[in-house]
Motif scaffolding. Sequence first.
Motif, mmCIF file in Angstrom:
data_model
loop_
_atom_site.group_PDB
_atom_site.id
_atom_site.type_symbol
_atom_site.label_atom_id
_atom_site.label_comp_id
_atom_site.label_asym_id
_atom_site.label_seq_id
_atom_site.Cartn_x
_atom_site.Cartn_y
_atom_site.Cartn_z
ATOM 1 N N TYR A 298 -8.750 2.785 -10.297
ATOM 2 C CA TYR A 298 -9.667 3.147 -9.378
ATOM 3 C C TYR A 298 -10.577 4.297 -10.099
ATOM 4 O O TYR A 298 -10.266 5.225 -10.838
ATOM 5 C CB TYR A 298 -9.186 3.520 -7.955
ATOM 6 C CG TYR A 298 -8.404 2.784 -7.502
ATOM 7 C CD1 TYR A 298 -9.038 1.699 -6.470
ATOM 8 C CD2 TYR A 298 -6.847 2.815 -7.553
ATOM 9 C CE1 TYR A 298 -8.209 0.689 -5.981
ATOM 10 C CE2 TYR A 298 -6.065 1.521 -7.139
ATOM 11 C CZ TYR A 298 -6.612 0.784 -6.077
ATOM 12 O OH TYR A 298 -6.081 -0.350 -5.757
ATOM 13 N N LEU B 8 -3.740 2.886 -0.813
ATOM 14 C CA LEU B 8 -4.069 1.927 -1.887
ATOM 15 C C LEU B 8 -3.060 0.945 -2.481
ATOM 16 O O LEU B 8 -1.838 1.380 -2.216
ATOM 17 C CB LEU B 8 -4.910 2.556 -2.998
ATOM 18 C CG LEU B 8 -5.838 3.476 -2.779
ATOM 19 C CD1 LEU B 8 -6.327 4.149 -4.242
ATOM 20 C CD2 LEU B 8 -7.433 2.517 -2.257
ATOM 21 N N GLN C 170 0.877 -1.027 0.113
ATOM 22 C CA GLN C 170 0.055 -0.077 -0.020
ATOM 23 C C GLN C 170 0.886 1.185 -0.168
ATOM 24 O O GLN C 170 1.874 1.149 0.546
ATOM 25 C CB GLN C 170 -0.843 -0.008 1.206
ATOM 26 C CG GLN C 170 -2.099 -1.051 1.103
ATOM 27 C CD GLN C 170 -3.031 -0.812 2.247
ATOM 28 O OE1 GLN C 170 -2.658 -0.269 3.350
ATOM 29 N NE2 GLN C 170 -4.297 -1.191 2.030
ATOM 30 N N MET D 44 -13.038 0.805 -1.693
ATOM 31 C CA MET D 44 -11.596 0.532 -1.551
ATOM 32 C C MET D 44 -10.750 1.261 -0.217
ATOM 33 O O MET D 44 -9.904 0.981 0.387
ATOM 34 C CB MET D 44 -10.674 0.651 -2.961
ATOM 35 C CG MET D 44 -11.030 -0.186 -3.900
ATOM 36 S SD MET D 44 -11.126 -1.805 -3.512
ATOM 37 C CE MET D 44 -9.369 -2.658 -3.056
#
Length: 413
Positions: free
Chosen positions: A107, A102, A32, A80
């Motif tokens: 996205y 993320l 991430q 998310m």
Amino acid sequence: MNYKGMIKYLPAVLLLCACTENELLLREREQQFAVRFSASGVCTEVATRTASPLADGTMLRILAFRRVGESPDLSTDKYMGEGTYKAINGDGTLAAVSSLLLRTGAYDFYALTPDLAVADAGRSGAGVTCAVSVGHGVDYATSLTPGQTVSETSPAVALHDLNRHCTKLIFALQPKAGNITSVSVESAGLTNMTQAPVTASLHSALPVAGVAQTDVLTIAGDKFSTPDADKKTSASAVTLPREAGEFRFKMKAAFNGKAAAEFVADMPETLAFAAGTQYTFTLKMKGGSVRLILEVLPWGESVMSGQDNIGAFTPVTIHIGTWEHVEIPGETDGGNTAVGTGQWVPNPELDAEIGAFGLTSVGGEDLPWASEQGVPGETGGGNTEVGSGDVWGTEDVPADTGDGKTNPNPDVV
């Protein structure tokens, strides 16, 4: 079966599993990264040209969704995560307050200001998905920036312009009579406003159709600007859009230090308040009459001063009506302490003019500038006090309101 032998090796197996799980979690966290955002600004949906930068301190909430189908659909797409950001430097820079984390992928990013809570963001099904509750006094604007691929080496996303979903109202007093030496507005407002709050799906128009019109907008006198050399003064409010229906205008003002008088008039039932639009109600005084003038423009746009003003808009200007035979005592009229507001005479062509200019729609689809490409605006503003018998706070995005005032924390009475 040799249970003793199995028990002998059980601690080692458990330790191995724990280490493996921790390594997986560690690798998951390492994958991430914090996404960085910038925002060019905010504008009106019906007339978007060049958006104005967000005012410093403006808060945004940004949510990320992974698309399930070919196009964005909040009812099915996978939530998310989200983060909050603050506008700084006046150039579109957004500083992370709570970063959106993320992993590499594509996205859809939804942004909203102010950073209102979004309910049911991680859940799909019946009812309103990603619900946002919006009340009066909130300069609510949203954007969708779809199909953005981000990675640890390319984490930056430039958000699309945010579109406003509320309405701006301005109340102004312009004295012209020669015997007026001082003015003071004690209050101004409208009755029969949309009952707040309303709940909408994120990045959707606020559903005010069929909502009761029971709230009362009141702007207190201390929210009005200091009268200028010509004794002009004004204040503004951010409200929910409003469907056409009966309502009433009120302004209570004192002149020459005498007792305040209230100018009251029934408004046209065909007039609606469209999202992303500003409506200015002005009392223009001349001699023994007071005219109530309505000017309509895209939110934040300045009035055109000449036909050669490239980029400016000519406002829709409508004469609502006139108070005839108004009597305003001068400072030397010791025995006359009251202002006589005279008789209200509405413009007989009012409904026809409102219809001709497309002022009957909440969406503003028929407004003269709806087909043009853009108008700049500034987020925020709104010296707002709206109530329906109860007292509640309002949330506002402070910025230049066009009347020289800002009001980040309006009081509600």
